[in-house]
Design an enzyme around this catalytic site. Structure first.
Site, PDB file in Angstrom:
ATOM      1  N   ASP A   1      34.579  33.686  39.650  1.00 14.70           N
ATOM      2  CA  ASP A   1      34.620  35.042  40.197  1.00 14.70           C
ATOM      3  C   ASP A   1      36.056  35.316  40.625  1.00 14.70           C
ATOM      4  O   ASP A   1      36.910  34.426  40.580  1.00 14.70           O
ATOM      5  CB  ASP A   1      33.607  35.256  41.306  1.00 14.70           C
ATOM      6  CG  ASP A   1      33.948  34.534  42.588  1.00 14.70           C
ATOM      7  OD1 ASP A   1      35.006  33.864  42.611  1.00 14.70           O
ATOM      8  OD2 ASP A   1      33.160  34.644  43.528  1.00 14.70           O
TER       9      ASP A   1
ATOM     10  N   ASN B   1      39.135  47.055  45.649  1.00 12.25           N
ATOM     11  CA  ASN B   1      38.098  48.080  45.671  1.00 12.25           C
ATOM     12  C   ASN B   1      38.166  48.907  46.947  1.00 12.25           C
ATOM     13  O   ASN B   1      38.058  50.131  46.910  1.00 12.25           O
ATOM     14  CB  ASN B   1      36.714  47.398  45.600  1.00 12.25           C
ATOM     15  CG  ASN B   1      36.036  47.672  44.277  1.00 12.25           C
ATOM     16  OD1 ASN B   1      36.503  48.511  43.510  1.00 12.25           O
ATOM     17  ND2 ASN B   1      34.944  46.975  43.995  1.00 12.25           N
TER      18      ASN B   1
ATOM     19  N   ASP C   1      31.989  40.747  40.145  1.00 13.11           N
ATOM     20  CA  ASP C   1      33.275  40.196  39.713  1.00 13.11           C
ATOM     21  C   ASP C   1      33.093  38.787  39.190  1.00 13.11           C
ATOM     22  O   ASP C   1      33.988  37.965  39.310  1.00 13.11           O
ATOM     23  CB  ASP C   1      34.281  40.241  40.860  1.00 13.11           C
ATOM     24  CG  ASP C   1      33.839  39.422  42.057  1.00 13.11           C
ATOM     25  OD1 ASP C   1      32.625  39.023  42.070  1.00 13.11           O
ATOM     26  OD2 ASP C   1      34.645  39.166  42.946  1.00 13.11           O
TER      27      ASP C   1
ATOM     28  N   HIS D   1      37.133  52.495  43.772  1.00  8.08           N
ATOM     29  CA  HIS D   1      36.304  51.820  42.760  1.00  8.08           C
ATOM     30  C   HIS D   1      36.842  51.972  41.352  1.00  8.08           C
ATOM     31  O   HIS D   1      36.687  51.088  40.518  1.00  8.08           O
ATOM     32  CB  HIS D   1      34.861  52.352  42.821  1.00  8.08           C
ATOM     33  CG  HIS D   1      34.133  51.852  44.035  1.00  8.08           C
ATOM     34  ND1 HIS D   1      33.718  50.549  44.168  1.00  8.08           N
ATOM     35  CD2 HIS D   1      33.799  52.465  45.196  1.00  8.08           C
ATOM     36  CE1 HIS D   1      33.125  50.382  45.334  1.00  8.08           C
ATOM     37  NE2 HIS D   1      33.176  51.556  45.995  1.00  8.08           N
TER      38      HIS D   1
ATOM     39  N   ASP E   1      37.367  49.113  38.831  1.00  2.00           N
ATOM     40  CA  ASP E   1      36.816  49.068  37.464  1.00  2.00           C
ATOM     41  C   ASP E   1      37.918  48.748  36.460  1.00  2.00           C
ATOM     42  O   ASP E   1      37.708  47.974  35.511  1.00  2.00           O
ATOM     43  CB  ASP E   1      36.162  50.408  37.095  1.00  2.00           C
ATOM     44  CG  ASP E   1      34.855  50.623  37.847  1.00  2.00           C
ATOM     45  OD1 ASP E   1      34.372  49.663  38.478  1.00  2.00           O
ATOM     46  OD2 ASP E   1      34.318  51.769  37.795  1.00  2.00           O
TER      47      ASP E   1
END
Lengths: 103, 578
Positions: free
Chosen positions: B438, B446, B481, B451, B455
């Site tokens: 991760d 974020n 993630d 966001h 992304d």
């Protein structure tokens, strides 16, 4: 020989030769019926017989029978007995004197 | 006279006379003149019995001519004539009156009752034969006319088409049986009636213009006029007829008309069905192709051209193989034809090639059309271009197995790929390396940059991962993630750790976002090796996850192999996730 008493020569159509004798016989055989009808004043029968003679005579070659038939038919129509009697006499005479000759 | 009879039947003459001498005389004269068929009757009553119109034992003998004496006892000739002329079965027999009294009154009565001629008694043979000969001629002519009429009637009766004639005023004179059936009228009902009044439609008093042909053929000499019109039946129902009409002429004068007609209801309906079918064909969004039994395209619709790119003219006469893509082998087409022969229909997907060369999928339905004798007359193919559907299906399928944001395989596809990799490694006695990771420091991105920035980071990291693995390997996104990499057919841990190093190094590279922001994330990698660390996909993933936490505990930006000891460490004791 006078006209009233001498032979009456007739020349019918030879095609009718077979039926001529029968026709004349029928006339002769009819004489008593004519006389009876006259005696009985049966003019209806006399009218029919006279009419038939009138219609057939000349057709067979006997113009005289047609003439006599006319006398009897007319006499019957008029109820003239004398005329009828005369016609019957003439028929009798005619039948006695007629001679058929085929040519 | 006998010679005059040659070539004809001798007429059957009935002589009705009460005088035996006259009957005999007539028989003799006529027989000698060649007439053979003579019957004698001494009275009208006897004659009626011979003719079959009266008496207990009628004979119904043939009688062509009657010679009828006027003066007879009982029923006289005029009375007998009246009965004969009022009796339908014998009223047409010519009657010649025979009379000894040429009274004009009797003759006038006889002629007014229908006598044809008369003959005087005593007979004059020449006149008699001449008159009978004349009557025979008239009678024969009458018979010929009748025979001709009968022939015509028989002929018209045999016709399947209605036939009628009119006089010049348009009054109906004749209607044949087929016409009776078509119109619901009997001929006797319509004779003398106006054809226009009887058959034609009037709208508010005005004659249907299509009936004007009736007026045309009666007012002009027209040899033939054809067309279609609506007629009215007796029950007031209407039906379409196709007619051929002509004027009847006598020299140069129109004396009537003849009209033949047939019910075209079925044809009209068939035409309407054809028009509808043509309209459906023209407007169908499906391509339609009609093919002859010898595999020649006979008709196509506009949609055919839209889909295939071939115009109608280019397609007609060609073999449907012009559309073949080459994607299907002979077995496919053999099965198609076998199904068509057995079931008279085939349905399925087929790949064809457009005129431009593009290969495309279509849904094709082929039906066999047979005639009354079960012979194949046509094949009809209906097809639709299913390219869009196929693409949609593929999109849906892709979406079901891939992560929408990054395009990487999702958990479901990962598990499938992992299973296959395990199967393959088992067969080949090789290893499968599984790397679970991760992102470190992802959450702050974020939270601070939004966001959309998050992304973008995920997309960029995904692209980096894809570049680091072979095509046969799988890089999947399995959570927010979290990523997993499956390395196929590796020889051992020594093939896996370099990849983990590259991943850690690659992911830690600066990330340049579209808005100019620069950020960076790191990763911790947990690793397992099939079959050493397990043989179940879920177990392997779980252990890889445990190993990843071990890496985090070890300070992040590093990798760890799973070991039994790790399973004993309680989750969460190694520190928080990024």
């Amino acid at each position: 020989m006078s006209a009233e008493t001498g032979p009456i020569v007739v020349h019918p159509d030879p095609d009718l030769e077979d039926i001529i004798p029968g026709y004349l016989d029928n006339r002769r055989n009819e004489l008593p019926a004519l006389k009876t009808a006259l005696a009985d004043n049966d003019f209806e029968t006399l009218k029919i017989l006279g009419h038939r003679m009138k219609g057939s005579g000349a057709g067979y070659g006997f113009d005289g029978i047609t003439d006599i038939g006319f006398i009897i038919e007319m006499g019957a129509r008029d109820e003239n007995s004398e005329a009828i009697a005369s016609g019957i006499e003439q028929l009798l005479s005619y039948l006695e004197r007629v001679e058929v000759v085929y040519e | 006279m006998a010679s005059a009879m040659s070539g004809y039947d001798s007429p059957h003459i009935l002589i009705i006379d009460d005088s035996p001498d006259d009957r005999l005389l007539l028989r003799t004269i006529l027989t000698k003149s060649g007439y053979k068929n003579l019957r004698m009757a001494e009275s009208a009553k006897a004659a009626f019995r011979i003719m079959g119109i009266e008496g207990n034992d009628p004979t119904e003998a043939r009688v062509d001519i009657i010679l009828l004496d006027v003066m007879m006892p009982a029923m006289d000739g005029l009375e007998a004539l009246e009965k004969i002329k009022s009796t339908p079965s014998v009223c047409d027999i010519p009657v010649v009156m025979v009379t000894g009294n040429t009274r004009v009154k009797d003759l006038a009565a006889a002629f007014s009752l229908g006598a044809m001629d008369y003959i005087n008694k005593p007979y004059n043979k020449m006149e008699l034969l001449a008159r009978i000969s004349a009557v025979v001629s008239v009678q024969r002519a009458g018979r010929q006319v009748k025979a001709s009429e009968q022939r015509l009637r028989d002929l018209t009766s045999a016709l399947a088409e209605g036939l009628m004639s009119t006089d010049k005023e348009g009054n109906i004179l004749f209607l044949n049986p087929a016409g009776e059936t078509l119109l619901g009228w009997q001929e006797s009902d319509v004779v003398g009636k106006q054809i226009v009044d009887l058959l034609c439609i009037r709208n508010e008093g005005h004659l249907d213009m299509r009936c004007a042909f009736l007026e045309q053929i009666l007012s002009h000499s027209i040899s033939q006029l054809t067309g279609e019109v609506t007629f009215t039946r007796k029950d007031k129902s209407r039906f379409p007829v196709s007619y051929t009409a002509a004027s009847m002429m006598n020299e140069n004068e129109v004396i009537g008309s003849v009209i033949s007609f047939k019910d075209v209801t079925h044809r009209k309906k068939a035409e309407a069905r054809l028009r509808l079918a043509a309209s459906v064909m023209d407007n169908s969004q499906e391509g339609i192709m009609i093919v002859s039994p010898d595999a020649k395209i006979q008709e196509v619709n506009p949609a055919f051209s839209v889909i295939t790119g071939y115009s109608r003219e280019e397609a007609l006469g060609n073999n449907p193989s012009m559309l073949k893509s080459g994607r299907h082998d002979a077995t496919f087409f053999n099965e198609l034809w076998n199904t068509l022969v057995v079931d008279d229909c085939w349905k399925g997907e087929i790949w064809n090639r457009r005129k431009c060369g593009e290969v495309y999928p279509q849904w094709l339905s082929i039906s066999t059309i047979r005639d009354d004798r079960d012979r194949i007359t046509h094949y009809v193919g209906l097809f639709s271009d299913i390219t869009a559907r196929k693409e949609a299906e593929q999109r849906l399928t892709h979406q079901a197995y891939h992560d929408l944001l990054t395009g990487l395989p999702n958990r479901m596809l990962l598990q499938d790929r992992l299973r296959k990799a395990i199967d393959q490694a088992t067969r080949k006695s090789s290893y499968v390396g599984i790397l679970y990771m991760d992102l470190d420091r992802f959450k702050p991105i974020n939270d601070t940059l939004g966001h959309e920035a998050g992304d973008s980071v995920l997309r960029i990291i995904s692209e980096r991962l894809k570049k680091l693995v072979r095509a046969s390997d799988t890089a999947a996104r399995v959570g927010g993630d979290e990523f997993v990499v499956v390395l196929d057919e590796v020889s051992g841990a020594e093939d896996v750790t370099p990849v983990a190093d590259k991943i850690i190094q690659s992911i830690s590279q600066e990330i340049h976002l579209d808005d100019g922001e620069i950020c960076s994330v790191g990763t911790s990698v947990g690793m397992v090796l099939f079959p050493k660390d397990g043989d179940d996909p879920d177990l392997l993933l779980k252990r890889a996850d445990e190993a990843m936490y071990a890496a985090k505990r070890a300070g992040r930006q590093c990798w760890r192999w799973w070991s039994e000891e790790l399973s004993n460490i309680k989750e969460g004791s190694g520190g928080a996730r990024s």
